[in-house]
Design a protein around this motif. Structure first.
Motif, PDB file in Angstrom:
ATOM      1  N   ASP A   1      -1.357  -3.228  -6.933  1.00  0.00           N
ATOM      2  CA  ASP A   1      -2.111  -4.383  -7.419  1.00  0.00           C
ATOM      3  C   ASP A   1      -1.200  -5.592  -7.593  1.00  0.00           C
ATOM      4  OD1 ASP A   1      -4.310  -2.783  -7.493  1.00  0.00           O
ATOM      5  OD2 ASP A   1      -4.200  -2.385  -9.643  1.00  0.00           O
TER       6      ASP A   1
ATOM      7  N   TYR B   1      -4.369  13.187 -10.286  1.00  0.00           N
ATOM      8  CA  TYR B   1      -4.402  12.200  -9.212  1.00  0.00           C
ATOM      9  C   TYR B   1      -5.813  11.948  -8.716  1.00  0.00           C
ATOM     10  CZ  TYR B   1       0.459  13.706  -9.246  1.00  0.00           C
ATOM     11  OH  TYR B   1       1.725  14.037  -9.635  1.00  0.00           O
ATOM     12  N   ARG B   2      -6.040  10.734  -8.215  1.00  0.00           N
ATOM     13  CA  ARG B   2      -7.320  10.389  -7.626  1.00  0.00           C
ATOM     14  C   ARG B   2      -7.318  10.706  -6.135  1.00  0.00           C
ATOM     15  NH1 ARG B   2      -6.616   6.425 -11.612  1.00  0.00           N
ATOM     16  NH2 ARG B   2      -8.425   6.262 -13.018  1.00  0.00           N
TER      17      ARG B   2
ATOM     18  N   TRP C   1      -3.231   6.173  -0.775  1.00  0.00           N
ATOM     19  CA  TRP C   1      -3.037   6.799  -2.083  1.00  0.00           C
ATOM     20  C   TRP C   1      -3.513   5.844  -3.176  1.00  0.00           C
ATOM     21  CZ3 TRP C   1      -1.864  11.659  -3.239  1.00  0.00           C
ATOM     22  CH2 TRP C   1      -1.442  11.973  -4.534  1.00  0.00           C
ATOM     23  N   GLN C   2      -4.121   6.402  -4.219  1.00  0.00           N
ATOM     24  CA  GLN C   2      -4.671   5.599  -5.296  1.00  0.00           C
ATOM     25  C   GLN C   2      -3.830   5.723  -6.568  1.00  0.00           C
ATOM     26  OE1 GLN C   2      -7.705   3.721  -4.479  1.00  0.00           O
ATOM     27  NE2 GLN C   2      -6.768   4.416  -2.572  1.00  0.00           N
ATOM     28  N   LYS C   3      -4.119   4.866  -7.527  1.00  0.00           N
ATOM     29  CA  LYS C   3      -3.454   4.972  -8.817  1.00  0.00           C
ATOM     30  C   LYS C   3      -3.679   6.360  -9.403  1.00  0.00           C
ATOM     31  CE  LYS C   3      -3.639   0.212 -10.568  1.00  0.00           C
ATOM     32  NZ  LYS C   3      -4.131  -0.630 -11.688  1.00  0.00           N
TER      33      LYS C   3
ATOM     34  N   ARG D   1       0.838  -1.188   0.000  1.00  0.00           N
ATOM     35  CA  ARG D   1       0.000   0.000   0.000  1.00  0.00           C
ATOM     36  C   ARG D   1       0.885   1.254   0.000  1.00  0.00           C
ATOM     37  NH1 ARG D   1       0.650  -1.802   5.102  1.00  0.00           N
ATOM     38  NH2 ARG D   1       0.901  -0.287   6.818  1.00  0.00           N
TER      39      ARG D   1
ATOM     40  N   PRO E   1      -7.321  10.277  -2.367  1.00  0.00           N
ATOM     41  CA  PRO E   1      -6.986   9.175  -1.461  1.00  0.00           C
ATOM     42  C   PRO E   1      -8.222   8.677  -0.716  1.00  0.00           C
ATOM     43  CG  PRO E   1      -5.349  10.906  -1.306  1.00  0.00           C
ATOM     44  CD  PRO E   1      -6.483  11.464  -2.129  1.00  0.00           C
ATOM     45  N   VAL E   2      -8.209   7.406  -0.355  1.00  0.00           N
ATOM     46  CA  VAL E   2      -9.335   6.778   0.318  1.00  0.00           C
ATOM     47  C   VAL E   2      -8.943   6.463   1.763  1.00  0.00           C
ATOM     48  CG1 VAL E   2     -10.845   4.758   0.373  1.00  0.00           C
ATOM     49  CG2 VAL E   2     -10.210   5.791  -1.821  1.00  0.00           C
TER      50      VAL E   2
END
Length: 485
Positions: free
Chosen positions: A355, A330-331, A342-344, A311, A333-334
């Protein structure tokens, strides 16, 4: 011609005055404390790994102890020497503090460097190369003190200021081998001469030698970066392939007219077509670069899907900044439990390796031996970690300078610490490799065959790790023999 000389004189005079001002300007204790506090706030709000290796309470206690020593006006260089250990203490080689006094090159224009290349072991320092005019000092002589400071005191100061991931020491000692004179100048003193107490055989002798300019002694790998004609090298000898990857950085690789994926594809195709049973991969001095290249390289050692990163985390403040223009790339963050993940990214592949990863179409199935040292950092350290954890290679050399469990890097903005001209680099992402978090905590990837470079090896130009790899391949060395190497 006269006009050009006059213009040059004016430029040099202006530069000299500017440099002198930068070196001598004093900041009040109040100004200095505000600079230290600003740096601490930037780290606490944006650096997600600030408490990775030390608790918040420990960090605050150390910060307060440093601030307590600020009680008189200081130059930027003096303030830098106060703040640098605070930044280093985090245990992150990507978190950096630079002073204008250093990065503008002002000090390099004057003779102020110790003309010695030095090998350090524990709290001792030995001469490897003597660049001074005093040839009585020879390789192997031990330096006992410099300008009245004993070597143990000097080493304690320097080791506390050289960055590395976690509690790693191999990177620090390797940095001293390559850059002792500049580290001494930055963190101890700017001097125009050096009084050395030297031990030659069993006799102690005092020498006074003049300082030199950087350009008078710097060479490939000493006070400068190592330079290679080609960043990627591959050859076959008998039953062994030798693959050297000096960097994973695309920009550097392309300057040499090479393309990473094409080169790696061709190397592994040759290994597989010819059925080469052994592969030696030299990752020493590979300081990292493209995660895309590093992850791609790792895929050639797996025959089934595998994990690379577990992660990537960021702080809540950084997560809140992913909006507006930043949202184009950028996406958001969740949040998961108390962590912001942080996301792709939308437009780049830099963060794609959380992944499950797929193996290369034709992975290598022979025996793999990887050479590592303290300058294996960042994405190079990630590769070493993943291959080591999955037992895809035998590692030879010394502990990597980059962390086994990950690092803090990614997007790394600079924070201007006004009114000084110091700049603090703050990495915004905390990476966690897909390894057991209980293994090698605070350390790098550890070698299966520990092979330390010695004073004799440096003086004679020996490559002991490569010799050990050859001995293993030829069946002349067993694991328990490495204690004598």
């Amino acid at each position: 011609m006269t006009k050009n000389l006059l213009l040059l004189s004016l430029v040099l005079a202006t530069h000299s005055l500017f440099a002198q001002k930068a070196l001598t300007k004093k900041y009040t204790p109040e100004q200095s404390l505000r600079v230290i506090d600003k740096a601490a706030r930037a780290l606490e709000s944006s650096q997600p790994g600030i408490y990775r290796y030390h608790s918040k309470a420990e960090f605050k206690q150390y910060l307060d102890s440093v601030k307590a020593t600020v009680n008189e006006p200081m130059t930027e260089l003096e303030l830098y020497r106060k703040l640098k250990p605070v930044v280093t203490r985090i245990g992150c080689l990507h978190t950096d503090l630079v002073s204008a006094v250093n990065y503008k090159g002002w000090l390099d224009r004057s003779p102020n460097l110790l003309p010695m290349q030095v090998y350090c072991e524990g709290s001792r320092a030995f001469v490897v190369k003597n660049y001074s005019t005093n040839k009585a000092i020879v390789p192997g002589d031990e330096i006992l003190s410099i300008n009245g400071r004993n070597t143990q005191e000097v080493m304690q100061t320097l080791l506390a200021t050289i960055p590395s991931d976690g509690y790693n020491q191999t990177m620090k000692y390797l940095a001293l081998y390559h850059m002792f004179p500049t580290w001494y100048r930055s963190m101890i003193e700017v001097a125009d001469s050096f009084s050395l107490r030297v031990k030659h055989n069993s006799r102690e002798v005092m020498y006074v030698i003049p300082a030199v300019k950087k350009k008078e002694i710097a060479g490939n790998g000493f006070l400068t970066e190592l330079h290679y004609p080609k960043q990627l090298e591959f050859r076959l000898e008998d039953n062994t392939g030798f693959l050297t990857i000096h960097t994973f950085a695309n920009s550097v690789i392309k300057r040499g007219g090479q393309h990473f994926k094409e080169f790696i594809d061709q190397a592994f195709e040759a290994l597989n077509v010819k059925g080469v049973p052994n592969l030696v991969v030299d990752l020493r001095y590979n300081t990292g670069g493209s995660d895309v290249n590093a992850a791609y390289f790792s895929s050639f050692f797996f025959d089934k899907p595998y994990r690379y990163w577990d992660r990537i985390e960021v702080t809540e403040q950084v997560a809140g900044q992913i909006k507006g223009i930043a949202g184009i790339w950028y996406r958001k963050p969740v949040k998961k439990d108390t962590a912001w993940l942080w996301q792709k990214a939308k437009t780049v592949r830099d963060f794609d390796f959380v992944d499950v990863q797929q193996p290369a179409p034709h992975p290598y199935k022979g025996k793999v031996y990887v050479l590592i040292n303290g300058f294996c950092m960042s994405s190079c350290a990630d590769v070493a970690s993943v291959l080591s954890y999955n037992k895809k290679a035998v590692f030879i050399g010394t502990e990597t300078g980059g962390g086994y469990q990950g690092n803090n890097s990614g997007i790394m903005p600079g924070v201007n610490l006004r009114p000084t001209k110091m700049v603090l680099t703050v990495p915004l992402q905390e990476y966690f490799n897909a390894v057991d978090p209980k293994i090698n905590f605070g350390k790098g990837t550890m070698p299966d065959y520990p092979v330390n470079m010695t004073l004799e090896a440096y003086v004679k130009g020996m490559d002991k790790p490569m010799e050990v790899a050859a001995s293993i391949i030829n069946g002349k060395l067993k694991p328990w023999d490495t204690a004598t190497q």
